[in-house]
Design an enzyme around this catalytic site. Structure first.
Site, mmCIF file in Angstrom:
data_model
loop_
_atom_site.group_PDB
_atom_site.id
_atom_site.type_symbol
_atom_site.label_atom_id
_atom_site.label_comp_id
_atom_site.label_asym_id
_atom_site.label_seq_id
_atom_site.Cartn_x
_atom_site.Cartn_y
_atom_site.Cartn_z
ATOM 1 N N LYS A 56 3.417 2.538 10.861
ATOM 2 C CA LYS A 56 3.517 3.868 10.237
ATOM 3 C C LYS A 56 3.027 4.948 11.193
ATOM 4 C CE LYS A 56 2.496 1.854 5.674
ATOM 5 N NZ LYS A 56 1.840 0.592 6.004
ATOM 6 N N ARG B 102 5.316 -13.646 9.300
ATOM 7 C CA ARG B 102 5.793 -12.265 9.202
ATOM 8 C C ARG B 102 7.101 -12.115 9.984
ATOM 9 N NH1 ARG B 102 1.981 -6.983 10.315
ATOM 10 N NH2 ARG B 102 3.568 -5.374 10.018
ATOM 11 N N GLU C 172 0.861 -1.178 0.000
ATOM 12 C CA GLU C 172 0.000 0.000 0.000
ATOM 13 C C GLU C 172 0.903 1.236 0.000
ATOM 14 O OE1 GLU C 172 -3.449 -0.169 2.801
ATOM 15 O OE2 GLU C 172 -2.441 -1.981 3.485
#
Length: 836
Positions: free
Chosen positions: A556, A546, A331
């Site tokens: 973020k 992950r 993204e």
């Protein structure tokens, strides 16, 4: 409540099956004096359950399972139902005469090995077993393999039976002949080692030549012929063979006289490939990455097969030529971090290793959070890691196609327009929508109104009629956002969600392997469902664990708070674990790729200590970073007796022990600078460097210096040493050799430590005050007046060096023509005698 109080203690400490629990419960109710009415009703219910379970156990025992195995099978409800159905079908085709151990073993193996995507073939296979057309494990294995390669419900009987050896009879004479041939081939070995010889290998060879022969008959024939050749076993034959002792490990190479082995030769064996380059992701991972072959999606566990699957796969193969296609779909709303490096390596690395291609696809479906700098930053990091995208695409490229898919989904009755507010749709258990069964025509009109901007933001969504693995019902496919898109402008005011976009873009781009992190496992069923209900090609989704690092924050939003509050400078602050930050700190791209490969690609969620990443960085820099000498905290040294003819420049190898990699020149004069902590006025026996009584060698110069005079300032701090020198060959070897600089360049050095004090700064149990309260005061030290030899004078941004005895350093973008700025990347590998 009464039952709970009376029985819980009786049952809680005993590990019982559900059947045994039911029996125990009935016994407890009678013993403890439960009310008569309650006792009778409960007893009836549970005795009925006991009787039913007992009947199933008896059924399983009737086909040859032991009672223990039968009871173990009962614990798996799905397996139990499959086996019951198989036995029922077998009875229909072969009568109760089929209930024997041989048939039962085949039936049990069938139901345990038959993959879900070819479950529709179970009855056919049971029929072949019941009628003894499939009578061996080899035949059953071949039958299962045939079904997996031909998943369609219509089976070509002739080719199936040929593949499974149906009707093939292997005579005892054929078995005898084949075994004779195998015995002849291995005769010398048998005579030498007798019964200690590996007969398992011989049995495998014989079976390979007569695939459909009865395995027991082959083994019996082999045993008999070996007995004929060797005779009965002797006492020596019955003794266990002695194990061959392992060869002793080769001794480590000794260090050259006068010092330790060159550092550049130490770790290079692991990190450097045969061509002399640093190993890449696939060099390390190798055969660890094994997935389905292109076009064989249906062989993957959990893959859903429809009547259209094979036609769609054939079309996919025609369009792709059988190549592997992957994609990295970030993204564009933030900077990539170390976790993304694993995804980049996985997707691009696997495609590269298989001769395939990897797309860089921006998932730009949320115009509110997307910025041009993030698009550029993502591509920059992908290319920095050494990968070139096959194509750069955008989810927005397919907005038109995605809209058409949504309309078709409504027409097929699998989606509807819902007016429930967004806050009611959050979480895993939202209430059922009252709009779920609204007419298709009504949803089509409302969806068109959404597209035309006739419905306000937040007043309607398009939802899909499916349930995710995690239990969430009817995920949103489209929502309204009156926000201009960076590429399409005001053309759209409805935007697709990840759940709708991801799988369809994969299908449109003919992705063969959709590789994603484990959190998307909960969306795999909706991924397959959406492709299939729209009759579109369906890729295979593979998940992997992950990558997370301790002592780090990669969110973020949270990095934004660190920047806003002034704890770090920007997204590329070297104390962060964004890829831009790691590049700025001096971590080589090859080291990050190497680290990702060493971590591996598994389903396990990993949280790695940063020291493992730093170790990979050291391994790479050890063979790639040119050596130089720098003094971070200088102490002036004046040599009072330096010979006038002593060389003004000294040649130093760029990499110790590797003359072919070149050398550089270092200035030398009677004025030098050494590290302040390389001198002590007086020291204990464990300090090996310069003192008033103890000399020290100067690296590369061939000189040993002796303190003659110590100059101090008004506070008593040493400011200069006046020393005398002698040639190293003329004096006993000193205990240590130290680095130095002469006529140096002034530079700034930034030394970084961990930003957070605790291993998990986001864990409220470990850091109750939140991650912002966990900032270390010692995470950055700026050394404004360090010195470095002039050989680095022409260095460019991101050039890397090993400053001898100090660590690895990289040129920072803040450098100017007048002053270099270096970031400390990592320290040198810790040694037992470091700086003693």
């Amino acid at each position: 409540m009464w039952v709970d109080c009376v029985v819980r203690q009786e049952l809680s400490t005993q590990k019982l099956s559900s059947t045994d629990c039911a029996v125990k419960l009935v016994q407890c109710l009678h013993v403890t004096g439960a009310p008569e009415r309650f006792r009778r009703s409960t007893s009836c219910v549970n005795l009925e359950r006991v009787n039913m379970a007992g009947a199933v156990v008896d059924l399983f025992v009737s086909i040859g399972l032991t009672e223990q195995k039968a009871k173990e099978t009962l614990k798996n409800e799905q397996l139990t139902e499959s086996l019951k159905q198989a036995i029922k079908t077998a009875d229909e085709y072969g009568g109760e005469g089929v209930r024997n151990k041989d048939v039962g073993k085949l039936l049990y193996n069938l139901v345990t090995k038959l993959k879900a995507q070819v479950k529709g073939h179970q009855n056919m296979l049971v029929k072949y077993i019941a009628t003894r057309k499939i009578a061996s494990e080899a035949q059953l294995t071949a039958a299962l393999d045939y079904c997996l390669h031909n998943p369609g419900l219509d089976v070509d009987t002739k080719s199936f039976e040929e593949a499974c050896g149906v009707g093939v009879v292997v005579s005892p004479e054929e078995i005898e002949t084949v075994v004779e041939g195998v015995i002849k081939k291995h005769k010398d070995g048998l005579l030498e080692k007798r019964y200690h010889y590996n007969t398992g290998m011989m049995l495998g060879e014989a079976k390979g030549q007569i695939k459909w022969a009865d395995a027991k008959a082959v083994k019996n024939e082999l045993d008999m012929q070996i007995l004929d050749l060797l005779g009965p076993k002797t006492d020596a034959d019955r003794e266990k063979p002695q194990k061959t002792p392992k060869a002793p490990k080769a001794p480590k190479a000794s260090a050259p006289a006068g010092g330790k082995a060159p550092e550049s030769a130490a770790a290079s064996d692991n990190v450097v490939s045969e061509d002399g380059q640093v190993k890449g992701f696939m060099d390390v991972m190798g055969e660890a990455l094994k997935f389905h072959k292109t076009g064989e999606n249906y062989k993957t566990d959990g893959y859903v097969i429809t009547p259209e699957t094979m036609d769609l796969l054939n079309k996919h193969l025609q369009e792709t030529g059988g190549k592997v296609y992957t994609r990295f779909p970030p993204e564009p709303n933030g900077i990539l971090h170390i976790g993304h490096a694993k995804a980049i390596n996985f997707n691009f690395g696997y495609a590269k290793a298989t001769g395939g291609s990897c797309y860089l696809r921006y998932d730009d479906t949320n115009p509110e959070k997307e910025e041009e700098k993030f698009f550029l930053g993502i591509r920059d990091m992908v290319e920095w890691l050494g990968y070139k995208p096959f194509k750069i695409t955008y989810a927005s490229d397919n907005f038109g196609k995605l809209y058409e898919c949504a309309v078709e989904l409504i027409k097929r009755g699998h989606a509807y327009v819902c007016h429930m507010p967004a806050d009611m749709l959050k979480g895993f258990n939202p209430p059922d929508s009252p709009y779920r069964d609204r007419p298709v025509t009504e949803s089509l009109q409302l969806f068109e109104d959404m597209k035309k901007g006739k419905i306000g933001e937040g007043e309607a969504t398009l939802r899909m009629k499916t349930t995710l693995e995690e239990g969430k019902k009817d995920p949103v496919a489209y929502r309204i956002k009156f926000t201009p898109h960076h590429r399409t402008g005001d053309e759209w005011c409805i935007y697709p969600t990840y759940d709708f976009t991801h799988c369809l873009c994969d299908s449109i781009e003919n992705i063969s392997h959709s590789l994603c992190t484990k959190e998307f496992q909960a969306r795999r069923s909706s991924y397959y469902w959406l492709c299939n209900v729209l009759s579109m090609y369906c890729p295979v989704q593979w998940e992997y664990g992950r990558l997370n690092l301790s002592y780090a924050v990669v969110s973020k939003r949270k990095i934004g708070k660190l920047i806003t509050n002034g704890f770090v400078r920007d997204w590329d602050d070297p104390r962060l674990f964004t890829l831009t930050a790691l590049r700025r700190r001096g971590f080589p791209a090859e080291a990050i790729n190497y680290f990702c490969a060493k971590v591996g690609v598994t389903m396990a969620q990993t949280c790695i200590d940063p020291s493992m990443l730093e170790a990979c960085v050291r391994e790479v820099l050890n063979v790639t970073a040119q050596r130089a000498m720098a003094v971070l905290h200088p102490l002036k040294v004046t040599i009072s007796n330096l010979p006038a003819d002593f060389p003004k420049d000294i040649s130093v190898l760029n990499f110790p022990g590797h003359e072919a990699k070149g050398s550089h020149s270092v200035a030398f004069s009677n004025t030098l600078y050494i590290e302040q902590d390389d001198f002590k006025e007086s020291a204990d026996k464990n300090f090996f460097r310069l003192t008033k009584e103890q000399p020290v060698g100067l690296r590369y110069s061939g000189l040993v210096i002796f303190v003659e005079k110590l100059v101090k300032d008004s506070l008593g701090t040493p400011t200069e040493l006046v020393v005398t020198c002698k040639m190293a060959d003329d004096v006993p070897k000193p205990k240590a050799f130290i680095h130095w600089v002469s006529d140096p360049l002034r530079c700034e050095v930034r030394v970084y430590e961990r930003l957070f004090k605790h291993k998990f700064p986001e864990d409220p149990n470990e850091v109750p005050g939140g991650f912002l309260s966990d900032i270390s005061d010692d995470s950055l030290e700026v050394v404004p007046a360090a010195m470095v030899d002039k050989s680095v004078g022409g260095a460019k941004v991101y050039d890397k060096f090993q400053f001898e005895r100090n660590g690895y350093f990289s040129v920072d973008p803040d450098s100017t023509p007048g002053k270099l700025v270096f970031n400390k990347t990592v320290s040198l590998k810790e040694d037992a005698g470091k700086k003693q």
